[in-house]
Design an enzyme around this catalytic site. Structure first.
Site, PDB file in Angstrom:
ATOM      1  N   HIS A  46       0.809  -1.223   0.000  1.00  0.00           N
ATOM      2  CA  HIS A  46       0.000   0.000   0.000  1.00  0.00           C
ATOM      3  C   HIS A  46       0.840   1.269   0.000  1.00  0.00           C
ATOM      4  O   HIS A  46       0.383   2.311   0.461  1.00  0.00           O
ATOM      5  CB  HIS A  46      -0.968  -0.020   1.183  1.00  0.00           C
ATOM      6  CG  HIS A  46      -2.008  -1.084   1.066  1.00  0.00           C
ATOM      7  ND1 HIS A  46      -2.975  -1.077   0.084  1.00  0.00           N
ATOM      8  CD2 HIS A  46      -2.206  -2.220   1.780  1.00  0.00           C
ATOM      9  CE1 HIS A  46      -3.739  -2.143   0.216  1.00  0.00           C
ATOM     10  NE2 HIS A  46      -3.292  -2.858   1.230  1.00  0.00           N
ATOM     11  N   GLU A 149      -7.325 -12.113   4.953  1.00  0.00           N
ATOM     12  CA  GLU A 149      -8.049 -10.847   5.040  1.00  0.00           C
ATOM     13  C   GLU A 149      -9.525 -10.937   4.694  1.00  0.00           C
ATOM     14  O   GLU A 149     -10.221  -9.920   4.690  1.00  0.00           O
ATOM     15  CB  GLU A 149      -7.388  -9.830   4.107  1.00  0.00           C
ATOM     16  CG  GLU A 149      -5.902  -9.636   4.380  1.00  0.00           C
ATOM     17  CD  GLU A 149      -5.257  -8.621   3.459  1.00  0.00           C
ATOM     18  OE1 GLU A 149      -5.753  -7.482   3.371  1.00  0.00           O
ATOM     19  OE2 GLU A 149      -4.245  -8.975   2.831  1.00  0.00           O
TER      20      GLU A 149
END
Length: 173
Positions: A46, A149
């Site tokens: 990210h 996730e």
């Protein structure tokens, strides 16, 4: 044994505390490394970090007691090879959904015949060829973490964690 694996093994006497390194600045990474954290995730998923920035962050954190964990941007064998050759020893693979994906992550960190990692005798990982027999002992020096996730992955977390070569599972985003 990998230093991060040692940290996890000692958690009965010391709970390891970590953080995330989201900046490309080696100065920031070095400062975070001196702040008392046991480990820090250098996040390629990210952030816009490129390979040279990862090398600079590993160099900066290498001057501290904080252990670096590089979160690769995806379960991609080419990227994994480059991160390992850059000297990372602990990798975090994001968005692992099942045991097959965990096996692919393991294969990316292992030399043939156990995996698909390409061999380079003169990389930062081998200390430019100074570590004698690096390829034979590299597997023992690597800690592989996977991140689950989604609900789909959580339903398979036991199978994912049981994959030989997976040293730990991070749950959640």
């Amino acid at each position: 044994m990998n230093p991060f694996q040692q940290l996890l093994a000692a958690r009965a006497t010391h709970v390891p505390i970590g953080t995330w390194v989201m900046s490309a600045s080696p100065i920031v990474a070095e400062a975070i490394g001196t702040a008392g954290f046991d480990w820090g995730v250098i996040d390629m998923e990210h952030t816009p970090l490129d390979m040279m920035e990862v090398v600079h962050l590993l160099q900066a954190v290498g001057n501290t007691t904080m252990l670096p964990v590089v979160r690769v941007p995806w379960n991609d064998a080419v990227t994994v090879k480059r991160v390992l050759d850059a000297g990372a020893q602990t990798l975090l693979f994001p968005f692992v959904q099942n045991a097959d994906e965990a096996k692919a992550a393991v294969a990316a960190t292992r030399y043939p015949p156990k995996g698909v990692r390409g061999v380079s005798g003169t990389s930062r990982a081998t200390r430019w060829g100074a570590i004698e027999g690096y390829a034979a002992k590299a597997e023992a020096e690597i800690c592989l973490l996977v991140q689950v996730e989604t609900a789909e992955a959580m339903a398979q977390v036991e199978d994912i964690a049981a994959v030989e070569g997976v040293d730990g599972v991070f749950i959640g985003p």
